[in-house]
Design an enzyme around this catalytic site. Structure first.
Site, PDB file in Angstrom:
ATOM      1  CG  HIS B  80      40.060  32.759  49.155  1.00 49.57           C
ATOM      2  ND1 HIS B  80      41.088  33.138  48.328  1.00 49.57           N
ATOM      3  CD2 HIS B  80      39.928  33.725  50.091  1.00 49.57           C
ATOM      4  CE1 HIS B  80      41.547  34.328  48.736  1.00 49.57           C
ATOM      5  NE2 HIS B  80      40.860  34.691  49.809  1.00 49.57           N
ATOM      6  CB  CYS B 122      42.190  29.604  42.854  1.00 45.02           C
ATOM      7  SG  CYS B 122      42.812  31.205  43.427  1.00 45.02           S
TER       8      CYS B 122
END
Lengths: 457, 321
Positions: B80, B122
């Site tokens: 992440h 991301c």
């Protein structure tokens, strides 16, 4: 007479087959009854364990002489090596080698028998020439060939050497082959046997003297003086000539050169890829002559060379080997009319004084001793020698055990039995030579007495 | 560095196995997987220590990056992340300027020659926006403001097993074979934004060479598959060392001929190699040499010699009797 002979022959074959069966039974025992680990049986030269190690080294593309384990001939390695590697399931190991040695013993016995027959025939012919037929009839009751072969087969030393997997039977085969060839006049065979025996263990080289005498003069005969007396009786014409045949000597030299180069070429090919002939000679003959391995055996050299100072080592090598060499000439002079007996004496002397003796060497000379059973019938101290040999062969393992395994004895215990063994062998040689000379003197006296009787009548 | 032990997690239906595809064809946790930092050892501090090589003395060599000024390093990060950061262990973050500083230190200490950074999070491209060191290539799965998505869900295990960027990278490599010599430009241009659902952005301004000239094998290695058979290795008995010692009187041409024949490994077609005028003689020599070759050992020659002794002895004895 014929029936007696037939009976004795069939008896011989029965005893011979019984001894072969006995060996077969012993060979199938597991672990060879631990005989192959006895120092009396397996020496650094004759041990089969070392041979299989040398073969393994050779299979691993290393020199078989690496690491000072194997000190024998590379040709023997080629013959016996694969036999040591083959294993049959469920059978004791080295079974094939044991069978090979039994076969060698059988051939030895047959050769001794043939040699004995040849000698006995020649001897009886000579006696007939001397008009001593009665003597030959009296002495012909013992077939010396059969007796010698049976003595060889049933001698405990021979059985132990065969079952204990030492290569002595093969060395003895070469020696007996040369004697057989010399007695029957087959020069190539005699040369072959002599070359192979010298190649395998160095000491049979001194057998060249009796072999040449056998080839030149023919088998045993009473001394020339006896024939001279007879000639004098007959008025000069004797039908028994004792001339030395130089032609046989030249043949022998020629054939021994051929066989010698053949063996050397084969050995050269065999060891070329490792280090060559020089290393082979250094590790086999050099090892024998310089007594590198001082592990105890039934001889007398190991104890001495364990104590001698390095400075004097080479001097004492020369002394000990001259001990054998200086006896060659006097014995040859005295016994040149009996070359086969001379060969026996030489073999007995080398068995006493060689660098790594074993009971396999004694096996050989006991067999040859029985060849002269007729002439040596009056040997003195025979019972003493017999008991002595039995005593030494029983005590020697006991003393070895006390010294090495229990630790309650020391090297002197074992060396004492070795010294006793050497003394017994020396007594045997001395007494047998004197018995043979007494026999010749008796023949001379008989001929002289006959001549006296004839001249009187 | 694996922060979470997926394979041995109590909730993993397939213990000690991690699959990157629904078909469970490839177990990523196989015997040849070596994990140096796992679990709580995966921290930003350890990561930076590994990159810069500043360890405590007690740290073993297996936990160090033992690279020098000629090394090519592949740095692949996934998890992440966000704008200028990557999340570590749900409690820490690796920031882009820290990464850039670490890479600058590596360059100054001569710990790499070429470095490829692949980031699959991301807004991945922001992580390497601060890099300045020469010799660094970087590719990220998404631009600033974009998310990176997982590829598919393995309903058997219950989680998504692979991300899209990683999936298409693996697909690219699985299409290659040994002789393809693919370049990094083909890798970088293989990413289809409509399939990735994000834009794969790469940075080549710090890298001296053109992408087309850099093979993928600069940074990626192949997994050699070894097949274990029960058949023994066919070792021809021609011992090369003993060949040199066989002294046979050959002229050089025939010797070369022999060597060429030997190197053909049993090729029986000798005629094609012989010179035309001496063809037949060389052929005969070669056949003799082949005979001796068949002996395999000198021992066979010695055996023949020993066996020949006996008939010779018999004949000579018979002749002289």
């Amino acid at each position: 007479m014929e029936e007696e002979k037939k009976g004795s022959t069939s008896g011989f074959w029965r005893w011979a087959i019984a001894s072969v069966l006995f060996r077969l039974i012993l060979v199938f025992f597991p672990k060879n009854l631990h005989l192959s680990s006895r120092p009396e049986v397996s020496t650094p030269l004759t041990s089969l364990r070392r041979l299989s190690e040398g073969y393994w080294l050779k299979q691993s593309s290393m020199s078989p002489y690496a690491g000072s384990m194997y000190h024998g001939s590379p040709l023997l390695l080629s013959i016996l090596g694969p036999l040591t590697a083959l294993r049959i399931e469920g059978q004791p190991e080295h079974l094939l080698c044991g069978l090979f040695f039994i076969l060698a013993d059988i051939v030895n016995a047959m050769l001794i028998r043939a040699t004995g027959q040849c000698l006995q025939m020649a001897y009886s012919q000579r006696l007939k020439a001397l008009d001593l037929v009665k003597l030959s009839a009296a002495s012909g009751t013992i077939q010396s060939g059969n007796l010698a072969a049976l003595v060889y087969l049933w001698n405990p030393f021979t059985i132990v050497a065969c079952v204990g997997l030492s290569t002595s039977p093969v060395e003895n085969l070469a020696t007996i082959l040369s004697l057989y060839g010399a007695c029957t006049g087959l020069v190539p065979l005699a040369a072959f046997g002599w070359v192979i025996a010298t190649h395998m263990s160095l000491y049979p080289a001194i057998l060249i003297v009796p072999v040449i005498l056998l080839l030149g003069y023919g088998p045993d005969a009473p001394p020339r003086k006896v024939f001279l007396q007879k000639e004098y009786k007959n008025g000069g014409q004797s039908n028994v000539q004792v001339i030395f045949s130089w032609r046989q000597l030249v043949h022998f030299v020629f054939w021994s050169i051929i066989w010698g180069t053949y063996v050397l070429v084969l050995c050269g090919i065999s060891v070329k890829q490792y280090a060559g002939l020089q290393e082979m000679i250094r590790r086999t003959y050099g090892f024998i002559l310089t007594v590198e391995d001082l592990s105890p055996n039934i001889g007398v050299l190991w104890y001495f060379f364990a104590e001698v100072f390095d400075f004097f080592r080479s001097f004492f090598f020369i002394v000990f080997h001259m001990n054998i060499l200086f006896m060659i000439l006097p014995l040859a002079i005295r016994l040149k009319h009996r070359p086969a007996f001379l060969a026996f004496v030489y073999i007995a002397i080398t068995a006493t004084f060689k660098s790594y003796p074993s009971v396999g060497d004694s096996a050989l000379y006991f067999g040859l001793l029985a060849l002269f059973a007729n002439e040596l019938a009056d040997i003195k101290f025979s019972f003493f020698l017999f008991c002595g040999y039995i005593g030494v062969s029983l005590l020697s393992p006991v003393m070895h055990n006390l010294w090495i395994w229990r630790g309650t004895g020391n090297a002197n215990f074992y060396f004492a039995t070795g010294m006793a063994y050497a003394c017994l062998q020396i007594i045997l040689v001395v007494e047998s030579v004197s018995a043979m000379l007494d026999h010749d003197r008796m023949l001379m006296k008989l001929v002289a007495a006959r001549k006296h009787v004839d001249s009187k009548s | 560095m694996l922060a979470d032990d997926m394979a041995c997690n109590a909730r993993n239906k397939y213990p000690a196995q991690v699959f990157n595809n629904e078909n469970h064809r490839l177990n990523l946790y196989g015997d040849n997987v070596e994990v140096d930092y796992r679990g709580y050892e995966v921290t930003v501090e350890n990561f930076l220590r590994v990159l810069t090589g500043r360890h405590e003395t007690a740290v073993p060599r297996s936990k160090r990056l033992l690279s020098d000024e000629g090394s090519h390093i592949l740095l692949y990060m996934t998890g992440h992340g966000g704008d200028e950061f990557l999340k570590f262990q749900d409690s820490e973050e690796l920031q882009s300027h820290d990464l850039a500083d670490a890479v600058k230190q590596m360059k100054e200490k001569g710990r790499f020659k070429e470095l490829l950074i692949m980031v699959d999070t991301c807004q991945a491209a922001t992580l390497f926006s601060q890099l300045h060191s020469p010799g660094v290539l970087a590719i990220g799965s998404s631009l600033k403001g974009e998310n990176s998505y997982s590829h598919h869900l393995d309903s058997d295990v219950g989680v998504s097993v692979v991300d899209r960027f990683t999936f298409y990278t693996l697909a690219f490599f699985e299409r290659l074979n040994m002789y393809d010599n693919a370049s990094l430009s083909s890798l970088f241009s293989s990413y289809n934004p409509s399939l990735l659902l994000s834009t794969a952005y790469y940075r080549t301004d710090l890298y001296p060479r053109q992408m087309e000239q850099v093979p993928v094998t600069n940074f990626f290695g192949s997994v050699m598959e070894t097949i274990h058979t029960d058949h023994p290795y066919r070792y021809s008995k021609r011992k090369g060392s003993s060949k040199g010692k066989i002294e046979m009187s050959l002229d050089q041409a025939v010797q070369d001929e022999k060597r060429r024949i030997l190197s053909n490994l049993g090729d029986q077609n000798i005629d094609s190699d012989t010179k035309c005028p001496m063809g037949s003689m060389i052929h005969m020599w070669n056949s003799i040499l082949d005979e001796i070759e068949k002996f395999e050992d000198r021992d066979t020659l010695v055996y023949y010699g020993l066996v020949m002794m006996l008939p010779l002895l018999a004949v000579s004895s018979w002749l002289s009797s």
